[in-house]
Design a protein around this motif. Structure first.
Motif, short mmCIF file in Angstrom:
data_model
loop_
_atom_site.label_atom_id
_atom_site.label_comp_id
_atom_site.label_asym_id
_atom_site.label_seq_id
_atom_site.Cartn_x
_atom_site.Cartn_y
_atom_site.Cartn_z
N ASP A 142 -5.13 4.77 6.79
CA ASP A 142 -5.49 3.37 7.01
C ASP A 142 -4.43 2.52 6.33
O ASP A 142 -4.45 2.34 5.11
CB ASP A 142 -6.87 3.08 6.43
CG ASP A 142 -7.27 1.60 6.57
OD1 ASP A 142 -6.50 0.82 7.17
OD2 ASP A 142 -8.35 1.25 6.06
N TRP A 143 -3.50 2.00 7.11
CA TRP A 143 -2.40 1.20 6.57
C TRP A 143 -2.82 -0.24 6.25
O TRP A 143 -2.02 -1.04 5.79
CB TRP A 143 -1.20 1.22 7.52
CG TRP A 143 -0.55 2.56 7.60
CD1 TRP A 143 -0.63 3.47 8.62
CD2 TRP A 143 0.31 3.16 6.62
NE1 TRP A 143 0.12 4.59 8.33
CE2 TRP A 143 0.70 4.42 7.11
CE3 TRP A 143 0.78 2.74 5.37
CZ2 TRP A 143 1.55 5.28 6.40
CZ3 TRP A 143 1.62 3.59 4.68
CH2 TRP A 143 1.99 4.84 5.18
N GLN A 144 -4.05 -0.61 6.52
CA GLN A 144 -4.63 -1.91 6.18
C GLN A 144 -4.03 -3.08 6.94
O GLN A 144 -4.28 -4.24 6.60
CB GLN A 144 -4.58 -2.17 4.67
CG GLN A 144 -5.38 -1.17 3.89
CD GLN A 144 -5.46 -1.49 2.41
OE1 GLN A 144 -5.04 -2.54 1.94
NE2 GLN A 144 -6.03 -0.58 1.65
N LEU A 180 2.17 -5.57 2.29
CA LEU A 180 0.99 -6.38 2.61
C LEU A 180 1.20 -7.86 2.30
O LEU A 180 0.47 -8.70 2.81
CB LEU A 180 -0.22 -5.85 1.85
CG LEU A 180 -0.58 -4.38 2.10
CD1 LEU A 180 -1.75 -3.97 1.21
CD2 LEU A 180 -0.88 -4.14 3.56
N LEU A 196 0.88 -1.15 0.00
CA LEU A 196 0.00 0.00 0.00
C LEU A 196 0.92 1.21 0.00
O LEU A 196 1.72 1.39 0.93
CB LEU A 196 -0.90 0.02 1.23
CG LEU A 196 -1.88 1.20 1.27
CD1 LEU A 196 -2.98 1.00 0.22
CD2 LEU A 196 -2.48 1.36 2.65
N LEU A 203 -2.79 0.71 -4.16
CA LEU A 203 -2.29 -0.65 -4.05
C LEU A 203 -1.40 -0.93 -5.26
O LEU A 203 -1.86 -0.87 -6.40
CB LEU A 203 -3.45 -1.65 -4.00
CG LEU A 203 -3.07 -3.09 -3.75
CD1 LEU A 203 -2.45 -3.27 -2.36
CD2 LEU A 203 -4.29 -4.00 -3.89
#
Length: 184
Positions: free
Chosen positions: A156-158, A124, A82, A102
């Motif tokens: 929001d770094w997921q 990720l 990300l 992404l």
């Protein structure tokens, strides 16, 4: 190539035209003339960088200040990240806002981040190889950055915060409200 302008002026997502067949795929990752024509301006890249990281590694939010500011063209050649740009141009209507993209080894997208932005990414996938071009040389004395978890930016770094692997140096970066003038 397909060009997507983000809500942050100058931040552009570039999706290449990919040619697939039973042997695999081919795409042009960079063509100066097509790139200039597509984005509407010339950028002379002078340095290429590459990093390898494992899942959860967060690098950023980094920038070069003043005369050493950099435009970056970033991509992932292995894995998935990300990628995030934060607008630090004081006169911009989107000052303090971010855009996330992404970038993966399968979508082959690239993200153009102009001067005046902080930049960072988080891995990720299990591993990632991240590559980027810069239009100005790195200068240690001109390093700057922002704290990756600044609540005013609210990225929001997921991934859960407990899963993020952040350098001690990046943990000490200032919040946007406390940052020095980056010269943008």
């Amino acid at each position: 190539m397909n060009i997507i302008q983000t809500h942050l002026e100058g931040c552009i997502v570039i999706n290449p035209r990919i040619f697939n067949d039973d042997r695999g795929y081919f795409f042009e990752s960079f063509n100066e003339k097509r790139f200039f024509d597509a984005i509407g301006r010339e950028i002379h890249f002078v340095q290429d960088n590459q990093s390898f990281s494992t899942k959860g590694v967060l690098r950023g939010l980094h920038l070069q200040m003043g005369e050493h500011a950099q435009t970056k063209l970033v991509r992932v050649t292995r894995g998935e990240v990300l990628d995030v740009a934060v607008d630090l141009r004081k006169a911009s209507p989107t000052y303090g806002q971010y855009h996330a993209v992404l970038l993966t080894e399968t979508n082959n997208s690239q993200f153009l981040i102009p001067r005046g932005f902080a930049h960072g990414f988080v891995v990720l996938s299990d591993e990632a190889v991240f590559q980027y071009k810069c239009d100005n040389y790195y200068n240690k004395a001109s390093e700057g950055g922002l704290y990756f978890a600044d609540p005013d930016i609210n990225i929001d770094w997921q991934l859960p915060a407990a899963d993020l692997l952040v350098s001690d140096k990046d943990k000490e970066l200032p919040f946007l409200k406390d940052a020095v003038d980056f010269g943008f």
